[in-house]
Motif scaffolding. Sequence first.
Motif, mmCIF file in Angstrom:
data_model
loop_
_atom_site.group_PDB
_atom_site.id
_atom_site.type_symbol
_atom_site.label_atom_id
_atom_site.label_comp_id
_atom_site.label_asym_id
_atom_site.label_seq_id
_atom_site.Cartn_x
_atom_site.Cartn_y
_atom_site.Cartn_z
ATOM 1 N N LEU A 280 0.832 -1.201 0.000
ATOM 2 C CA LEU A 280 0.000 0.000 0.000
ATOM 3 C C LEU A 280 0.871 1.257 0.000
ATOM 4 N N TRP A 281 1.858 1.283 0.867
ATOM 5 C CA TRP A 281 2.732 2.449 0.969
ATOM 6 C C TRP A 281 3.483 2.690 -0.346
ATOM 7 N N ARG A 282 3.982 1.609 -0.921
ATOM 8 C CA ARG A 282 4.790 1.728 -2.144
ATOM 9 C C ARG A 282 3.960 1.989 -3.396
ATOM 10 N N LYS A 283 2.745 1.446 -3.444
ATOM 11 C CA LYS A 283 1.968 1.480 -4.689
ATOM 12 C C LYS A 283 0.676 2.276 -4.577
ATOM 13 N N ALA A 284 0.568 3.126 -3.592
ATOM 14 C CA ALA A 284 -0.655 3.918 -3.421
ATOM 15 C C ALA A 284 -0.960 4.746 -4.656
ATOM 16 N N GLY A 285 0.052 5.175 -5.355
ATOM 17 C CA GLY A 285 -0.146 5.963 -6.571
ATOM 18 C C GLY A 285 -0.764 5.173 -7.705
ATOM 19 N N ASP A 286 -0.703 3.828 -7.634
ATOM 20 C CA ASP A 286 -1.275 2.976 -8.678
ATOM 21 C C ASP A 286 -2.776 2.740 -8.485
ATOM 22 N N TRP A 287 -3.275 3.058 -7.288
ATOM 23 C CA TRP A 287 -4.691 2.835 -7.002
ATOM 24 C C TRP A 287 -5.538 3.747 -7.864
ATOM 25 N N THR A 288 -6.657 3.199 -8.365
ATOM 26 C CA THR A 288 -7.576 4.012 -9.159
ATOM 27 C C THR A 288 -8.898 4.133 -8.409
ATOM 28 N N PRO A 289 -9.542 5.281 -8.503
ATOM 29 C CA PRO A 289 -10.790 5.504 -7.758
ATOM 30 C C PRO A 289 -11.924 4.539 -8.131
ATOM 31 N N GLN A 290 -11.790 3.782 -9.211
ATOM 32 C CA GLN A 290 -12.841 2.825 -9.568
ATOM 33 C C GLN A 290 -12.903 1.685 -8.547
ATOM 34 N N ALA A 291 -11.806 1.376 -7.893
ATOM 35 C CA ALA A 291 -11.761 0.290 -6.915
ATOM 36 C C ALA A 291 -11.846 0.870 -5.503
ATOM 37 N N ARG A 292 -12.600 0.183 -4.642
ATOM 38 C CA ARG A 292 -12.624 0.595 -3.242
ATOM 39 C C ARG A 292 -11.273 0.231 -2.627
ATOM 40 N N VAL A 293 -10.840 1.014 -1.673
ATOM 41 C CA VAL A 293 -9.562 0.758 -1.015
ATOM 42 C C VAL A 293 -9.580 -0.615 -0.363
ATOM 43 N N SER A 294 -10.676 -0.960 0.310
ATOM 44 C CA SER A 294 -10.751 -2.257 0.980
ATOM 45 C C SER A 294 -10.640 -3.404 -0.022
ATOM 46 N N THR A 295 -11.269 -3.259 -1.163
ATOM 47 C CA THR A 295 -11.198 -4.297 -2.198
ATOM 48 C C THR A 295 -9.765 -4.463 -2.672
ATOM 49 N N TRP A 296 -9.089 -3.354 -2.883
ATOM 50 C CA TRP A 296 -7.696 -3.386 -3.337
ATOM 51 C C TRP A 296 -6.814 -4.059 -2.285
ATOM 52 N N LEU A 297 -7.049 -3.725 -1.012
ATOM 53 C CA LEU A 297 -6.266 -4.323 0.070
ATOM 54 C C LEU A 297 -6.504 -5.831 0.176
ATOM 55 N N TYR A 298 -7.765 -6.258 0.054
ATOM 56 C CA TYR A 298 -8.056 -7.701 0.094
ATOM 57 C C TYR A 298 -7.367 -8.424 -1.066
ATOM 58 N N ARG A 299 -7.356 -7.810 -2.227
ATOM 59 C CA ARG A 299 -6.701 -8.443 -3.377
ATOM 60 C C ARG A 299 -5.202 -8.596 -3.121
ATOM 61 N N VAL A 300 -4.571 -7.557 -2.607
ATOM 62 C CA VAL A 300 -3.139 -7.628 -2.310
ATOM 63 C C VAL A 300 -2.875 -8.676 -1.225
ATOM 64 N N ALA A 301 -3.720 -8.688 -0.177
ATOM 65 C CA ALA A 301 -3.555 -9.666 0.905
ATOM 66 C C ALA A 301 -3.770 -11.086 0.390
ATOM 67 N N ARG A 302 -4.754 -11.271 -0.465
ATOM 68 C CA ARG A 302 -5.004 -12.602 -1.029
ATOM 69 C C ARG A 302 -3.801 -13.070 -1.830
ATOM 70 N N ASN A 303 -3.285 -12.213 -2.679
ATOM 71 C CA ASN A 303 -2.123 -12.599 -3.479
ATOM 72 C C ASN A 303 -0.918 -12.923 -2.597
ATOM 73 N N ALA A 304 -0.714 -12.128 -1.556
ATOM 74 C CA ALA A 304 0.408 -12.389 -0.640
ATOM 75 C C ALA A 304 0.196 -13.712 0.103
ATOM 76 N N ALA A 305 -1.046 -13.990 0.504
ATOM 77 C CA ALA A 305 -1.340 -15.255 1.192
ATOM 78 C C ALA A 305 -1.117 -16.442 0.250
ATOM 79 N N LEU A 306 -1.569 -16.313 -0.985
ATOM 80 C CA LEU A 306 -1.370 -17.407 -1.949
ATOM 81 C C LEU A 306 0.109 -17.629 -2.229
ATOM 82 N N ASP A 307 0.878 -16.550 -2.292
ATOM 83 C CA ASP A 307 2.325 -16.693 -2.473
ATOM 84 C C ASP A 307 2.926 -17.472 -1.307
#
Length: 177
Positions: free
Chosen positions: A48-75
């Motif tokens: 989040l800290w590193r890529k906050a600039g990549d976030w687009t207003p079309q996505a909710r912040v919580s949705t974006w965070l869950y996606r990042v957390a899911r990918n990290a968990a799967l890794d």
Amino acid sequence: MPRVADGDSAAFRLLVDRHADRLLGFAQRMLGDRATAEDVVQDTYLSLWRKAGDWTPQARVSTWLYRVARNAALDRLRRLKPTVDPEDVTLIDSGPAPDRGLHDAATADKVRTALDALPERQRAAIVLVHYEGLSGADASAALDISVEALESLLARGRRTLRQALADQRAELLGEVR
């Protein structure tokens, strides 16, 4: 998010405070281990800290965070899979308090075991919708799939859970008789 992208640590702290508990619960249910889940949440906030600039207003912040957390968990799961013996994994009990009775604890343990046995995508769908309370649209966005694909994962996951729990019950009744 734009403030975080500009390096505003107070805005970052606000997002962490707002989402940390739910992300930790999600990651813990995905991984079955609190310490690893805490690492995943930390990785999520680092992203989040590193890529906050990549976030687009079309996505909710919580949705974006869950996606990042899911990918990290799967890794993490992929890295652990070859070296972890399923018989040696200790699950963290996030179920009911001991004073709720042995029956409730045993039921929660059976559900947790059945949930852990689901394929990763089905488990993620069930956790996001049923444990985290996300809407179908938000859960599908977090998983980066269509709502129809989410519904399919949920249906297959629920069916598998029902069957696993029925099998466990049949085993128990067979042992009792």
